[in-house]
Motif scaffolding. Sequence first.
Motif, PDB file in Angstrom:
ATOM      1  N   VAL A 121      90.242 -17.781  33.807  1.00 53.46           N
ATOM      2  CA  VAL A 121      89.598 -19.050  33.462  1.00 53.46           C
ATOM      3  C   VAL A 121      88.180 -18.797  32.954  1.00 53.46           C
ATOM      4  O   VAL A 121      87.763 -19.355  31.937  1.00 53.46           O
ATOM      5  CB  VAL A 121      89.576 -20.008  34.680  1.00 53.46           C
ATOM      6  CG1 VAL A 121      88.716 -21.229  34.401  1.00 53.46           C
ATOM      7  CG2 VAL A 121      90.979 -20.431  35.056  1.00 53.46           C
ATOM      8  N   GLU A 122      87.441 -17.926  33.637  1.00 52.67           N
ATOM      9  CA  GLU A 122      86.049 -17.657  33.262  1.00 52.67           C
ATOM     10  C   GLU A 122      85.955 -17.045  31.862  1.00 52.67           C
ATOM     11  O   GLU A 122      85.057 -17.374  31.092  1.00 52.67           O
ATOM     12  CB  GLU A 122      85.386 -16.711  34.276  1.00 52.67           C
ATOM     13  CG  GLU A 122      85.323 -17.258  35.693  1.00 52.67           C
ATOM     14  CD  GLU A 122      86.621 -17.101  36.485  1.00 52.67           C
ATOM     15  OE1 GLU A 122      86.688 -17.660  37.595  1.00 52.67           O
ATOM     16  OE2 GLU A 122      87.566 -16.442  36.003  1.00 52.67           O
ATOM     17  N   VAL A 123      86.868 -16.156  31.539  1.00 56.01           N
ATOM     18  CA  VAL A 123      86.880 -15.517  30.224  1.00 56.01           C
ATOM     19  C   VAL A 123      87.234 -16.551  29.157  1.00 56.01           C
ATOM     20  O   VAL A 123      86.606 -16.603  28.093  1.00 56.01           O
ATOM     21  CB  VAL A 123      87.862 -14.326  30.196  1.00 56.01           C
ATOM     22  CG1 VAL A 123      88.000 -13.749  28.800  1.00 56.01           C
ATOM     23  CG2 VAL A 123      87.417 -13.248  31.181  1.00 56.01           C
ATOM     24  N   ALA A 126      84.235 -18.791  28.587  1.00 59.27           N
ATOM     25  CA  ALA A 126      83.195 -18.088  27.821  1.00 59.27           C
ATOM     26  C   ALA A 126      83.563 -18.039  26.340  1.00 59.27           C
ATOM     27  O   ALA A 126      82.712 -18.250  25.476  1.00 59.27           O
ATOM     28  CB  ALA A 126      82.998 -16.672  28.371  1.00 59.27           C
ATOM     29  N   ARG A 127      84.833 -17.794  26.035  1.00 60.76           N
ATOM     30  CA  ARG A 127      85.300 -17.801  24.638  1.00 60.76           C
ATOM     31  C   ARG A 127      85.087 -19.170  24.000  1.00 60.76           C
ATOM     32  O   ARG A 127      84.618 -19.277  22.874  1.00 60.76           O
ATOM     33  CB  ARG A 127      86.784 -17.450  24.552  1.00 60.76           C
ATOM     34  CG  ARG A 127      87.099 -16.003  24.535  1.00 60.76           C
ATOM     35  CD  ARG A 127      88.579 -15.822  24.254  1.00 60.76           C
ATOM     36  NE  ARG A 127      88.931 -14.444  24.073  1.00 60.76           N
ATOM     37  CZ  ARG A 127      90.098 -14.031  23.614  1.00 60.76           C
ATOM     38  NH1 ARG A 127      91.027 -14.900  23.290  1.00 60.76           N
ATOM     39  NH2 ARG A 127      90.344 -12.751  23.476  1.00 60.76           N
ATOM     40  N   GLU A 128      85.470 -20.220  24.725  1.00 60.52           N
ATOM     41  CA  GLU A 128      85.328 -21.571  24.197  1.00 60.52           C
ATOM     42  C   GLU A 128      83.858 -21.919  23.985  1.00 60.52           C
ATOM     43  O   GLU A 128      83.507 -22.555  22.996  1.00 60.52           O
ATOM     44  CB  GLU A 128      86.006 -22.577  25.128  1.00 60.52           C
ATOM     45  CG  GLU A 128      87.519 -22.459  25.103  1.00 60.52           C
ATOM     46  CD  GLU A 128      88.205 -23.284  26.181  1.00 60.52           C
ATOM     47  OE1 GLU A 128      87.514 -23.991  26.953  1.00 60.52           O
ATOM     48  OE2 GLU A 128      89.451 -23.202  26.252  1.00 60.52           O
ATOM     49  N   HIS A 129      83.005 -21.493  24.904  1.00 60.42           N
ATOM     50  CA  HIS A 129      81.572 -21.745  24.769  1.00 60.42           C
ATOM     51  C   HIS A 129      81.020 -21.050  23.523  1.00 60.42           C
ATOM     52  O   HIS A 129      80.272 -21.646  22.748  1.00 60.42           O
ATOM     53  CB  HIS A 129      80.816 -21.286  26.023  1.00 60.42           C
ATOM     54  CG  HIS A 129      79.341 -21.454  25.921  1.00 60.42           C
ATOM     55  ND1 HIS A 129      78.739 -22.689  25.997  1.00 60.42           N
ATOM     56  CD2 HIS A 129      78.354 -20.550  25.723  1.00 60.42           C
ATOM     57  CE1 HIS A 129      77.433 -22.540  25.840  1.00 60.42           C
ATOM     58  NE2 HIS A 129      77.176 -21.254  25.686  1.00 60.42           N
ATOM     59  N   PHE A 134      79.058 -21.288  18.035  1.00 58.59           N
ATOM     60  CA  PHE A 134      79.164 -20.816  16.652  1.00 58.59           C
ATOM     61  C   PHE A 134      79.406 -21.988  15.715  1.00 58.59           C
ATOM     62  O   PHE A 134      78.812 -22.082  14.654  1.00 58.59           O
ATOM     63  CB  PHE A 134      80.287 -19.784  16.531  1.00 58.59           C
ATOM     64  CG  PHE A 134      80.438 -19.230  15.143  1.00 58.59           C
ATOM     65  CD1 PHE A 134      79.530 -18.314  14.638  1.00 58.59           C
ATOM     66  CD2 PHE A 134      81.477 -19.646  14.330  1.00 58.59           C
ATOM     67  CE1 PHE A 134      79.656 -17.808  13.354  1.00 58.59           C
ATOM     68  CE2 PHE A 134      81.625 -19.151  13.050  1.00 58.59           C
ATOM     69  CZ  PHE A 134      80.711 -18.230  12.559  1.00 58.59           C
ATOM     70  N   ALA A 135      80.301 -22.912  16.114  1.00 62.91           N
ATOM     71  CA  ALA A 135      80.632 -24.057  15.268  1.00 62.91           C
ATOM     72  C   ALA A 135      79.422 -24.976  15.091  1.00 62.91           C
ATOM     73  O   ALA A 135      79.275 -25.609  14.049  1.00 62.91           O
ATOM     74  CB  ALA A 135      81.795 -24.852  15.880  1.00 62.91           C
ATOM     75  N   ASN A 136      78.555 -25.018  16.098  1.00 64.99           N
ATOM     76  CA  ASN A 136      77.365 -25.869  16.030  1.00 64.99           C
ATOM     77  C   ASN A 136      76.155 -25.138  15.449  1.00 64.99           C
ATOM     78  O   ASN A 136      75.061 -25.690  15.427  1.00 64.99           O
ATOM     79  CB  ASN A 136      77.013 -26.420  17.419  1.00 64.99           C
ATOM     80  CG  ASN A 136      78.064 -27.358  17.937  1.00 64.99           C
ATOM     81  OD1 ASN A 136      78.693 -28.076  17.161  1.00 64.99           O
ATOM     82  ND2 ASN A 136      78.256 -27.385  19.252  1.00 64.99           N
ATOM     83  N   GLY A 137      76.337 -23.900  15.027  1.00 61.89           N
ATOM     84  CA  GLY A 137      75.245 -23.139  14.428  1.00 61.89           C
ATOM     85  C   GLY A 137      74.265 -22.587  15.430  1.00 61.89           C
ATOM     86  O   GLY A 137      73.160 -22.207  15.083  1.00 61.89           O
ATOM     87  N   VAL A 138      74.651 -22.537  16.685  1.00 56.03           N
ATOM     88  CA  VAL A 138      73.784 -22.008  17.752  1.00 56.03           C
ATOM     89  C   VAL A 138      74.255 -20.613  18.085  1.00 56.03           C
ATOM     90  O   VAL A 138      75.434 -20.340  18.175  1.00 56.03           O
ATOM     91  CB  VAL A 138      73.858 -22.907  19.026  1.00 56.03           C
ATOM     92  CG1 VAL A 138      73.004 -22.320  20.123  1.00 56.03           C
ATOM     93  CG2 VAL A 138      73.488 -24.312  18.695  1.00 56.03           C
ATOM     94  N   GLY A 139      73.343 -19.730  18.336  1.00 54.36           N
ATOM     95  CA  GLY A 139      73.722 -18.393  18.810  1.00 54.36           C
ATOM     96  C   GLY A 139      73.881 -17.487  17.699  1.00 54.36           C
ATOM     97  O   GLY A 139      74.362 -16.496  17.520  1.00 54.36           O
TER      98      GLY A 139
END
Length: 139
Positions: A121-123, A126-129, A134-139
Amino acid sequence: MKRVVGSYHPHEEEPYMNQRQLDYFESQLKQWRTQLQQEAHDATREMREENVRAAELVEQSLSEYQRRMTLISHDRKSRLLAQINAALLRIKEGSYGYCVETGEEIGLRRLLAYPAAFLLVEVQEAREHRSRSFANGVG
Protein backbone atom coordinates in the motif's frame (compact mmCIF):
# COMPACT_ATOMS: atom_id res chain seq x y z
CA MET A 1 -2.03 -28.14 -8.67
CA LYS A 2 -4.65 -29.06 -6.10
CA ARG A 3 -7.95 -27.18 -6.40
CA VAL A 4 -9.50 -25.24 -3.55
CA VAL A 5 -12.40 -27.18 -2.11
CA GLY A 6 -15.50 -25.84 -0.37
CA SER A 7 -15.42 -22.77 1.78
CA TYR A 8 -11.68 -22.34 2.38
CA HIS A 9 -10.68 -18.76 3.13
CA PRO A 10 -7.06 -17.75 3.74
CA HIS A 11 -6.23 -16.60 7.26
CA GLU A 12 -3.20 -15.01 8.86
CA GLU A 13 -2.55 -17.86 11.31
CA GLU A 14 -1.28 -20.13 8.52
CA PRO A 15 2.03 -19.83 6.66
CA TYR A 16 2.02 -16.94 4.19
CA MET A 17 1.44 -17.97 0.56
CA ASN A 18 1.16 -21.67 1.31
CA GLN A 19 -0.23 -23.91 -1.44
CA ARG A 20 -3.85 -23.56 -0.25
CA GLN A 21 -3.58 -19.78 -0.36
CA LEU A 22 -1.96 -19.84 -3.79
CA ASP A 23 -4.69 -22.16 -5.09
CA TYR A 24 -7.34 -19.91 -3.57
CA PHE A 25 -5.96 -16.73 -5.17
CA GLU A 26 -5.40 -18.46 -8.49
CA SER A 27 -9.03 -19.55 -8.49
CA GLN A 28 -10.21 -16.04 -7.55
CA LEU A 29 -8.10 -14.43 -10.26
CA LYS A 30 -9.26 -16.87 -12.94
CA GLN A 31 -12.92 -16.32 -12.02
CA TRP A 32 -12.41 -12.54 -12.10
CA ARG A 33 -10.66 -12.79 -15.48
CA THR A 34 -13.50 -14.89 -16.93
CA GLN A 35 -16.07 -12.38 -15.69
CA LEU A 36 -14.18 -9.42 -17.18
CA GLN A 37 -13.69 -11.20 -20.49
CA GLN A 38 -17.43 -11.95 -20.67
CA GLU A 39 -18.28 -8.32 -19.86
CA ALA A 40 -15.90 -7.13 -22.58
CA HIS A 41 -17.45 -9.54 -25.08
CA ASP A 42 -20.97 -8.37 -24.17
CA ALA A 43 -19.99 -4.69 -24.43
CA THR A 44 -18.45 -5.22 -27.88
CA ARG A 45 -21.59 -6.99 -29.05
CA GLU A 46 -23.78 -4.17 -27.71
CA MET A 47 -21.69 -1.53 -29.49
CA ARG A 48 -22.10 -3.37 -32.77
CA GLU A 49 -25.86 -3.58 -32.26
CA GLU A 50 -26.03 0.15 -31.42
CA ASN A 51 -24.34 1.02 -34.72
CA VAL A 52 -27.23 -0.57 -36.60
CA ARG A 53 -30.00 1.09 -34.56
CA ALA A 54 -28.78 4.69 -34.15
CA ALA A 55 -30.60 6.73 -36.79
CA GLU A 56 -31.77 10.07 -35.45
CA LEU A 57 -29.40 12.86 -34.37
CA VAL A 58 -30.33 12.80 -30.68
CA GLU A 59 -30.15 9.03 -30.66
CA GLN A 60 -26.76 9.22 -32.35
CA SER A 61 -25.48 11.67 -29.72
CA LEU A 62 -26.65 9.43 -26.92
CA SER A 63 -25.24 6.43 -28.72
CA GLU A 64 -21.87 8.17 -29.15
CA TYR A 65 -21.78 9.06 -25.44
CA GLN A 66 -22.58 5.47 -24.51
CA ARG A 67 -19.90 4.26 -26.91
CA ARG A 68 -17.31 6.52 -25.26
CA MET A 69 -18.30 5.28 -21.81
CA THR A 70 -18.09 1.70 -23.06
CA LEU A 71 -14.62 2.34 -24.50
CA ILE A 72 -13.43 3.90 -21.25
CA SER A 73 -14.79 0.91 -19.35
CA HIS A 74 -13.21 -1.46 -21.88
CA ASP A 75 -9.83 0.25 -21.47
CA ARG A 76 -10.06 -0.02 -17.68
CA LYS A 77 -11.00 -3.70 -17.94
CA SER A 78 -8.14 -4.33 -20.37
CA ARG A 79 -5.65 -2.88 -17.88
CA LEU A 80 -7.25 -4.94 -15.12
CA LEU A 81 -7.02 -8.11 -17.23
CA ALA A 82 -3.31 -7.40 -17.75
CA GLN A 83 -2.86 -7.09 -13.97
CA ILE A 84 -4.77 -10.34 -13.40
CA ASN A 85 -2.64 -12.16 -15.98
CA ALA A 86 0.51 -10.75 -14.38
CA ALA A 87 -0.70 -11.96 -10.96
CA LEU A 88 -1.35 -15.44 -12.37
CA LEU A 89 2.16 -15.44 -13.82
CA ARG A 90 3.59 -14.43 -10.42
CA ILE A 91 1.73 -17.40 -8.88
CA LYS A 92 3.44 -19.72 -11.38
CA GLU A 93 6.83 -18.10 -10.78
CA GLY A 94 6.47 -18.20 -6.99
CA SER A 95 6.56 -14.45 -6.38
CA TYR A 96 2.83 -13.84 -5.85
CA GLY A 97 1.98 -12.03 -2.62
CA TYR A 98 5.23 -10.09 -2.51
CA CYS A 99 5.78 -6.46 -3.54
CA VAL A 100 7.49 -6.28 -6.93
CA GLU A 101 9.54 -3.27 -5.78
CA THR A 102 10.54 -4.17 -2.23
CA GLY A 103 10.07 -7.95 -2.09
CA GLU A 104 8.11 -7.59 1.17
CA GLU A 105 4.86 -9.42 1.88
CA ILE A 106 1.86 -7.54 0.51
CA GLY A 107 -0.36 -9.14 3.14
CA LEU A 108 -3.48 -11.25 3.06
CA ARG A 109 -5.89 -8.39 3.78
CA ARG A 110 -4.73 -6.43 0.75
CA LEU A 111 -4.76 -9.52 -1.48
CA LEU A 112 -8.21 -10.53 -0.30
CA ALA A 113 -9.46 -7.02 -1.12
CA TYR A 114 -7.60 -6.85 -4.45
CA PRO A 115 -6.09 -10.18 -5.60
CA ALA A 116 -4.17 -8.53 -8.46
CA ALA A 117 -2.21 -6.29 -6.07
CA PHE A 118 1.51 -6.25 -6.79
CA LEU A 119 2.68 -3.41 -4.54
CA LEU A 120 2.58 -2.65 -0.83
CA VAL A 121 0.00 0.00 0.00
CA GLU A 122 2.78 2.44 0.94
CA VAL A 123 4.61 1.88 -2.35
CA GLN A 124 1.37 2.31 -4.33
CA GLU A 125 0.57 5.54 -2.47
CA ALA A 126 4.07 6.89 -3.12
CA ARG A 127 3.71 6.11 -6.84
CA GLU A 128 0.33 7.85 -6.98
CA HIS A 129 1.73 10.87 -5.12
CA ARG A 130 4.64 11.13 -7.57
CA SER A 131 2.23 10.79 -10.48
CA ARG A 132 -0.04 13.55 -9.14
CA SER A 133 2.94 15.80 -8.42
CA PHE A 134 4.28 15.29 -11.94
CA ALA A 135 0.85 15.93 -13.49
CA ASN A 136 0.55 19.17 -11.50
CA GLY A 137 4.05 20.33 -12.47
CA VAL A 138 5.41 19.91 -8.94
CA GLY A 139 8.60 18.05 -8.21
